[in-house]
Design a protein around this motif. Structure first.
Motif, PDB file in Angstrom:
ATOM      1  N   ASP A 249     -37.939  19.092  84.330  1.00  0.00           N
ATOM      2  CA  ASP A 249     -37.661  19.741  85.613  1.00  0.00           C
ATOM      3  C   ASP A 249     -37.659  18.727  86.740  1.00  0.00           C
ATOM      4  O   ASP A 249     -36.805  18.746  87.610  1.00  0.00           O
ATOM      5  CB  ASP A 249     -38.727  20.805  85.903  1.00  0.00           C
ATOM      6  N   ARG A 250     -38.639  17.842  86.716  1.00  0.00           N
ATOM      7  CA  ARG A 250     -38.748  16.835  87.757  1.00  0.00           C
ATOM      8  C   ARG A 250     -37.464  15.993  87.776  1.00  0.00           C
ATOM      9  O   ARG A 250     -36.894  15.726  88.824  1.00  0.00           O
ATOM     10  CB  ARG A 250     -39.996  15.983  87.492  1.00  0.00           C
ATOM     11  N   ALA A 251     -37.018  15.606  86.576  1.00  0.00           N
ATOM     12  CA  ALA A 251     -35.808  14.785  86.493  1.00  0.00           C
ATOM     13  C   ALA A 251     -34.613  15.536  87.073  1.00  0.00           C
ATOM     14  O   ALA A 251     -33.792  14.965  87.783  1.00  0.00           O
ATOM     15  CB  ALA A 251     -35.545  14.383  85.046  1.00  0.00           C
ATOM     16  N   ARG A 252     -34.531  16.832  86.805  1.00  0.00           N
ATOM     17  CA  ARG A 252     -33.425  17.627  87.349  1.00  0.00           C
ATOM     18  C   ARG A 252     -33.497  17.679  88.864  1.00  0.00           C
ATOM     19  O   ARG A 252     -32.501  17.511  89.550  1.00  0.00           O
ATOM     20  CB  ARG A 252     -33.505  19.071  86.839  1.00  0.00           C
ATOM     21  N   PHE A 253     -34.711  17.905  89.371  1.00  0.00           N
ATOM     22  CA  PHE A 253     -34.844  18.109  90.816  1.00  0.00           C
ATOM     23  C   PHE A 253     -34.763  16.806  91.602  1.00  0.00           C
ATOM     24  O   PHE A 253     -34.779  16.832  92.831  1.00  0.00           O
ATOM     25  CB  PHE A 253     -36.137  18.866  91.135  1.00  0.00           C
ATOM     26  N   ILE A 254     -34.745  15.660  90.922  1.00  0.00           N
ATOM     27  CA  ILE A 254     -34.422  14.451  91.682  1.00  0.00           C
ATOM     28  C   ILE A 254     -32.968  14.051  91.419  1.00  0.00           C
ATOM     29  O   ILE A 254     -32.566  12.945  91.737  1.00  0.00           O
ATOM     30  CB  ILE A 254     -35.384  13.269  91.419  1.00  0.00           C
ATOM     31  N   GLY A 255     -32.202  14.960  90.837  1.00  0.00           N
ATOM     32  CA  GLY A 255     -30.759  14.769  90.845  1.00  0.00           C
ATOM     33  C   GLY A 255     -30.133  14.271  89.558  1.00  0.00           C
ATOM     34  O   GLY A 255     -28.966  13.916  89.551  1.00  0.00           O
ATOM     35  N   PHE A 256     -30.888  14.226  88.465  1.00  0.00           N
ATOM     36  CA  PHE A 256     -30.275  13.794  87.208  1.00  0.00           C
ATOM     37  C   PHE A 256     -29.762  15.000  86.439  1.00  0.00           C
ATOM     38  O   PHE A 256     -30.489  15.984  86.278  1.00  0.00           O
ATOM     39  CB  PHE A 256     -31.273  13.024  86.344  1.00  0.00           C
ATOM     40  N   LYS A 257     -28.525  14.904  85.963  1.00  0.00           N
ATOM     41  CA  LYS A 257     -27.995  15.975  85.112  1.00  0.00           C
ATOM     42  C   LYS A 257     -28.518  15.718  83.711  1.00  0.00           C
ATOM     43  O   LYS A 257     -27.888  15.029  82.909  1.00  0.00           O
ATOM     44  CB  LYS A 257     -26.475  15.975  85.152  1.00  0.00           C
TER      45      LYS A 257
END
Lengths: 378, 277
Positions: A249-257
Motif C-alpha cells: 500500500d505504501r508503495a502504491r501511495f507514493i506513486g508506484f504502479k
C-alpha cells in the motif's frame, strides 16, 4: 553522507558480492571439467562424465532456484508453479533436439519425430515448424514462457490476487499444463515426452567433451543470471520491489504502479526458469510432463527456503545442497526422501527462518559494519 | 535555525529548480478550491460509512477533520486516494481532474500524499532508502531500473532528514525506529514527494508531548505552500493547529468552522464533545 551515493549504485553490490561467487562457481566447474577431460580414468582426481552431468543438472536447478528467489525472496510472490516455466523452456529445447534427430529415429522419417509416426500423423503440426532452427527454439524458449507469465501475471496482479490465493493459482497453472501435456493430441509426445536426442548444433550429446561444454555453459549462464539479478535487485527498481513485498500500500501511495512492477519481475523470473529448463534437457536427455508436476515446483521453494530467501546466492546454495542430499539420500533410502524433504522444510521454517545464509549474514545493512571513515561529519 | 526556516528553505530550494525531474500537472484552482468532495456515499455490507458527504478544501489551507470512531474519516481518505470506490458522488482535484476511476499510484503522482493511521514505512530498508523511494521522480519501471541518485536529490534527501530530525539515523533500518520516529519518517516521505495536498491520518498518535509540539509546528509551517488535511483524535493537538475544523458524524459533515465555533455548536456538543465529558 555523500558516500551513500556509491552504496546506492547497482555496481557497488556487483563489485562487493559477485567476485567471490564467480570465483567459487568458475573455480569448481573449471576444475571438475579439467579433471574429466585431461586426467586418466584411474586417477583418484578423475571426475566421471556422470558426475559432470549431475553437476550440470544441479546448476540448472540452481538457476531455477534463483528465478524463484527473485520473485519470492524479493517481492514476496510465492510461486508454486515455476516448474511450469522450467518445463516449457525444456520443451522448446526438446523440440529442437527432436528435429535434429532427422531420419536417425526408429521409424526413419526425415521430418516427423518417432512418436508422431507412431500415432499415424501424416504431417508436422504447425507449432513444430521452424524448430529445426536453433534460433527459433531460443526465441520460443524466451517468448512462450515470457508471454504466459505476462498474461498470467497481468491478470493476477491487476486483480490484486496475492498471498496464498496466488500460490494456489500458480499450482493450478502448472497442474493444468501437466494434464494437457500428458495428452497425445497435444503433439508433444504425451506421457513419454521427448527423448532419444542425438545432437545439439551438430555436436554429439553423448560425447564427454559436449557434456563438459554443456556443464560449463550452465555455469556461465548461472553466473550471468546471478550478476544481472544482482544488478536489478540493487537498483532503485530492486528497492521498489522489496518495498512492495513489505508494504505494498505504501508503495502504491507514493506513486508506484505496483502491479506493473510485479508483472515485469514475474516475466523476468519465468524467463530465467525457462533458460534453466532449456539447459537441463540436453544434459538429462529427456523432457516429459512429469516436469510440470506441482510437487516439483514445491521442491524448488524448499531449496530456496533452505538456502535463504532474498540473497540470490542463498537460493543457489540451497538448490545445490538439497539436490546433493537428494542424490545421496535416494541412493540409500529412496522411499523416505519426501519425508526427509518435508522435515527439512519444517525444520528450516521453524529454526532458520532466514535459511542457511541467515546463520552467517549480519542482520545490519551492508554499510553498517564498515569502519567509520569520518564521513559522518558531512 | 528553527524548523520553520528549514522547511521554508527546503520548499524554496525545491521551487528554484533543485529537482528538475517531474512536474505535477497543472491544477486549475481558479475558484481557490483544491479539493471538491460532493454527494459522496460509500457503504460496506449495508453500513453507510459515508452518507452524502460534501467537503471543500481551499488551496493552501490547513484543515482538521475530527469525529468519533466510525464517523468516516479514514474512509473519506481512502476514497480521495483511490483505495475505495464510492457508490455515488464526485471527487475533483482542482476544477478539472476527476479523481474517481484513477488508481492510487496515479493519484499519488498528481500530487496527493497520504500518511496512514498506523505508521507505514518500508521496514526492511534504511531510512535513507525510504526517502529515496518516496522522492518525486519518475516512477516508471525503466527509469527506476537505471536511476542514479543525483547530487541535488542527495541534498534534498539530506534537507528532509534534517527537517524530520532523523539525520543521524539515516542508515538505520526503518523497522528499528521508535513509533514516533516512524511517524516522522512517514511525514518525511510525504514531504519529499512534494505533494500539493497532504492527507495526514493521526500524525501524533504515539508521540511524546515534545514530538507532538514539533509536529504541530511542522504542519503549520507547511500550510500555505501546500494544502494539509489532518485527521486527529487528540483535541489538544487539533486546537493548537486548526484554523478550520470539520466535524464528521455518521458519514456526513455535522459542523464546520473555527475551533471555538465548532466547540460551541450544540449538535457537536451533543454527539461528539458531549461524549467526552
Amino acid at each position: 553522507m555523500s558516500s551513500i551515493r556509491n552504496h546506492f549504485s547497482s555496481l557497488h553490490d556487483l563489485r562487493e558480492k559477485a567476485p567471490v561467487f564467480l570465483a567459487v562457481l568458475f573455480g569448481i566447474s573449471i576444475y571438475a571439467s579439467a579433471c574429466n577431460l585431461w586426467l586418466p580414468e584411474d586417477s583418484i582426481f578423475y571426475v566421471s562424465t556422470y558426475t559432470i552431468t549431475l553437476l550440470g543438472k544441479y546448476l540448472c536447478y540452481a538457476l531455477l532456484a534463483l528465478a524463484v528467489d527473485v520473485v519470492w525472496g524479493y517481492c514476496g510472490i510465492l510461486s508454486l508453479g515455476h516448474g511450469a516455466f522450467f518445463a516449457l523452456g525444456g520443451y522448446t529445447m526438446g523440440m529442437y533436439l527432436m528435429r535434429q534427430i532427422g531420419d536417425r529415429g526408429v521409424y526413419g522419417d526425415p521430418i516427423l519425430p518417432d512418436f508422431m509416426v507412431f500415432l499415424n500423423w501424416q504431417e508436422l503440426p504447425w507449432f513444430w515448424y521452424g524448430f529445426d532452427h536453433f534460433w527459433v527454439a531460443i526465441l520460443a524458449m524466451i517468448l512462450v514462457p515470457g508471454i504466459l507469465a505476462f498474461v498470467f501475471g497481468w491478470l493476477a496482479f491487476r486483480s490484486r490476487v496475492a498471498g496464498v490465493y496466488l500460490s494456489i493459482m500458480t499450482q493450478a497453472l502448472t497442474y493444468a499444463l501437466m494434464l494437457a501435456f500428458f495428452r497425445n493430441e497435444m503433439g508433444f509426445g504425451g506421457n513419454n515426452g521427448l527423448t532419444d536426442f542425438k545432437d545439439l548444433l551438430g555436436f554429439n550429446l553423448q560425447s564427454d567433451s559436449v557434456r563438459v561444454a554443456l556443464f560449463l555453459c550452465s555455469a556461465l549462464v548461472l553466473a550471468l543470471a546471478y550478476c544481472l539479478s544482482l544488478l536489478i535487485m540493487s537498483s532503485r527498481f530492486g528497492r521498489v520491489v522489496v518495498g512492495i513485498r513489505d508494504a505494498e500500500d505504501r508503495a502504491r501511495f507514493i506513486g508506484f504502479k505496483t502491479e506493473n512492477y510485479k508483472v515485469w519481475l514475474f516475466v523476468y523470473s519465468a524467463i530465467l526458469a525457462a533458460i534453466a529448463g532449456a539447459l537441463y534437457v540436453p544434459q538429462v536427455g529427456i523432457i516429459n510432463p512429469g516436469e510440470f508436476s506441482p510437487l516439483n515446483s514445491i521442491e524448488v521453494v524448499v531449496w530456496v527456503a533452505v538456502g535463504g530467501r532474498g540473497t540470490l546466492y542463498g537460493a543457489i546454495a540451497g538448490a545445490l545442497l538439497v539436490n546433493y542430499a537428494k542424490t545421496r539420500f535416494t541412493a540409500v533410502f529412496p522411499e523416505a526422501w519426501l519425508f526427509a524433504l518435508g522435515a527439512l522444510f519444517v525444520g528450516v521454517t521453524v529454526f532458520l527462518p532466514q535459511g542457511l545464509v541467515g546463520l552467517f549474514k549480519n542482520k545490519k545493512l551492508p554499510w553498517c559494519n564498515r569502519k567509520k571513515t569520518g564521513e559522518e561529519q558531512s | 535555525m528553527t524548523m520553520f526556516d528549514t522547511v521554508k528553505q527546503a520548499v524554496q530550494s525545491l521551487h528554484t529548480g533543485l529537482l528538475p525531474e517531474t512536474k505535477h500537472p497543472d491544477i486549475d484552482i481558479s475558484h481557490q478550491v483544491l479539493l471538491y468532495v460532493e454527494g459522496l456515499s460509500v457503504s460496506f455490507d449495508g453500513f453507510k460509512a459515508l452518507n452524502d458527504l460534501n467537503l471543500y478544501i481551499n488551496d493552501g489551507e490547513l484543515r482538521c477533520l475530527i469525529g468519533a470512531n466510525g464517523a468516516g474519516k479514514t474512509t473519506l481518505m481512502d476514497v480521495i486516494t483511490g483505495k475505495t470506490r464510492p457508490d455515488i458522488g464526485d471527487v475533483y482535484f482542482g476544477q478539472t481532474i476527476d479523481l474517481l476511476g484513477k488508481t492510487e499510484a496515479e493519484i499519488a503522482q498528481l500530487g496527493i500524499g497520504r500518511k496512514f493511521q498506523k505508521p507505514t514505512v518500508f521496514e526492511e530498508q534504511s531510512v535513507f532508502a525510504n526517502l529515496e523511494l518516496a522522492m518525486k521522480v519518475n516512477k516508471g519501471i525503466t527509469s527506476t531500473l537505471f536511476a542514479r541518485l543525483s547530487p541535488s536529490e542527495l541534498d534534498w534527501i539530506s534537507q528532509v532528514l534534517d527537517t524530520i530530525g532523523l539525520k543521524s539515523h539515516y542508515r538505520m533500518l526503518a523497522g528499528a525506529l521508535s513509533h514516533g520516529q516512524k511517524q516522522w519518517l512517514e511525514i518525511g516521505m510525504l514531504l519529499i514527494a512534494d505533494p500539493r495536498l497532504m492527507l495526514v491520518d493521526e500524525p501524533v498518535a504515539g508521540m511524546t508531548a515534545q514530538e507532538t509540539e514539533r509536529t504541530a509546528e511542522l504542519l503549520t509551517s507547511l500550510a500555505g505552500e501546500r494544502t494539509v488535511v489532518v485527521v486527529e483524535h487528540d483535541m489538544e493537538f487539533v486546537r493548537s493547529i486548526a484554523k478550520t475544523v470539520t466535524v464528521l458524524h455518521q458519514g456526513s459533515v455535522l459542523a464546520e468552522g473555527s475551533m471555538s465555533d465548532v466547540q460551541n455548536n450544540p449538535a457537536v456538543i451533543e454527539v461528539y464533545l458531549g461524549e467526552e465529558q
